[in-house]
Motif scaffolding. Sequence first.
Motif, PDB file in Angstrom:
ATOM      1  N   PHE A  10     -36.282 -57.903   0.265  1.00  0.00           N
ATOM      2  CA  PHE A  10     -36.955 -56.612   0.412  1.00  0.00           C
ATOM      3  C   PHE A  10     -36.907 -56.219   1.891  1.00  0.00           C
ATOM      4  CE2 PHE A  10     -38.847 -58.308  -3.472  1.00  0.00           C
ATOM      5  CZ  PHE A  10     -38.641 -57.231  -4.321  1.00  0.00           C
TER       6      PHE A  10
ATOM      7  N   VAL B 127     -32.755 -56.242   7.674  1.00  0.00           N
ATOM      8  CA  VAL B 127     -31.419 -55.892   7.163  1.00  0.00           C
ATOM      9  C   VAL B 127     -30.551 -57.139   7.200  1.00  0.00           C
ATOM     10  CG1 VAL B 127     -29.338 -54.498   7.583  1.00  0.00           C
ATOM     11  CG2 VAL B 127     -31.575 -53.515   8.038  1.00  0.00           C
ATOM     12  N   LEU B 128     -29.804 -57.359   6.112  1.00  0.00           N
ATOM     13  CA  LEU B 128     -28.831 -58.471   6.124  1.00  0.00           C
ATOM     14  C   LEU B 128     -27.560 -57.932   6.778  1.00  0.00           C
ATOM     15  CD1 LEU B 128     -29.262 -59.921   2.543  1.00  0.00           C
ATOM     16  CD2 LEU B 128     -29.677 -61.139   4.649  1.00  0.00           C
ATOM     17  N   ARG B 129     -27.438 -58.179   8.060  1.00  0.00           N
ATOM     18  CA  ARG B 129     -26.348 -57.567   8.826  1.00  0.00           C
ATOM     19  C   ARG B 129     -24.989 -58.130   8.417  1.00  0.00           C
ATOM     20  NH1 ARG B 129     -26.797 -52.899  10.900  1.00  0.00           N
ATOM     21  NH2 ARG B 129     -28.810 -53.406  11.831  1.00  0.00           N
ATOM     22  N   GLU B 130     -24.909 -59.461   8.331  1.00  0.00           N
ATOM     23  CA  GLU B 130     -23.664 -60.106   7.901  1.00  0.00           C
ATOM     24  C   GLU B 130     -23.993 -61.248   6.963  1.00  0.00           C
ATOM     25  OE1 GLU B 130     -20.661 -61.204  10.778  1.00  0.00           O
ATOM     26  OE2 GLU B 130     -21.128 -59.394  11.919  1.00  0.00           O
TER      27      GLU B 130
END
Lengths: 98, 386
Positions: free
Chosen positions: A56, A77-80
Amino acid sequence: MAKRKKNGKKRIITLPCRVAKMLDLPEEGFEFVLKMTMLGNEYIVIENHRGIYEFFEHNISLLSDSGTVKISGENLVLRETDSDRLYITGNIKGINIE
Amino acid sequence: MWKFLSGYVMIQAEGKNLERFLNLLMSNGLDIKNIRRNGPYSLTLDIVTFDFYRLRSIIRKNKVRIKIRILKKRGLFVHLLVLRFRKALIFGLPVMLALLAIASRSVWFINVEGCDKVSEAEVEKMLYDMGIKRGSLKNSFKLSTLADKIMAEDERIASADANISGVVLNIGIQEATIIEEQGERTGYASIYAQSSGKIKRIVALMGKPCVRAGDIVQEGDLLITGELNHDDKDTMLVCAKGEVIANVIHTFTAVEEPLEKTLVRTGNYVDFTKVSILGFELYKEPQDFSLSESESMSSKLFEGGALPMKLVNQRCYELEEKELQVDTLTLTERAIQKADIIMQESLDKNARILSKKTVTQILDDGSVEATIIVTTEQNIAQIREF
């Protein structure tokens, strides 16, 4: 080869890990140990996880051998992503391992 | 950068098991980035274009109930996909590559290095005479023999080498130091100044130098004497040998007259038809005027059909000689050109030009005078035998 922890769970010590200990080498190279690298409170890199349990904006839960890792914060945020590595950005407020 | 080059798609995934969907993508090794949760049942992510095509099969295979919607397409790959319908690009690219491949088989630039006495233009002219010019095919000449040919062409070139890098033909030359052949003289001789100048260096191989570097000498001055005195008693006569390098100032002047004789049309003309069979002209032009010029009036009158015959309408104009006034700019250009030719003819080939200055002036009668003042470094030694 198993030692009993205080909470009753078994911790398996593998042979490569034992060898690494004998040779004074870092264990992380031989074992699938959860590794977290944090840069300030905005970036965190989590290695050797077992998958995403919850995702979330204010809360990310990851599965690992050490238990469930809960990262709380804002605008997460899931950047990578990778099969065993995650790079999370956002305003991180807390990390909890259960 | 890599993301842009490979191209990426921003998608929105909607469904209940979004975490499972993410784990599935990660375990299948799909390159996904910037995953953001938008709502309880939706998230957005960037996926590489190649991986996007694998996405559908993975979803079907694992029976994940996720709805995918494309939000944005970005990157070079995506732009190229748009351009795939442009026929001019598709066919133009191979044509361009083919043209480049053909063009790369020729020499397009000639780079001459090491020029001092021998000018670059001279070397280029040598190459031109050998059939090598801009646009010549690389395999039309042999590099190994080219250097030898250049050396053989001019005695001032001691060594030369030629190589090709890309479409550039590199010619490197090394100039020879020419020592004038003074021959084996047995008699008494001295060296005198061939022209006036300032001595830069003097090398006396035989005889006694009479001047030093920095001295200003006039034409005919004694530079190296062949008369050697020992203690003012004995005098020995030798044949002087040596080199005297001096800075010499040369002036070359050319005058261009303002009036020029030109042939102009008088207005009289005669129409005629030129007849030619098999390329041989049977009737060229009428001999009514002493000076004339012909001009075609229209296209071919008669081609001859199957016959090798041609008829062409022409007009013959009478010409007369008239003196016309030439404008100053043209006169100046001509005068400079004339002075330059005189300079090239008069200057010693071994002289090295240090500076060149051109001065022009309009004279009272309207003619233009151009003066080229050149400073050279040259050998002014002149042997005089007695």
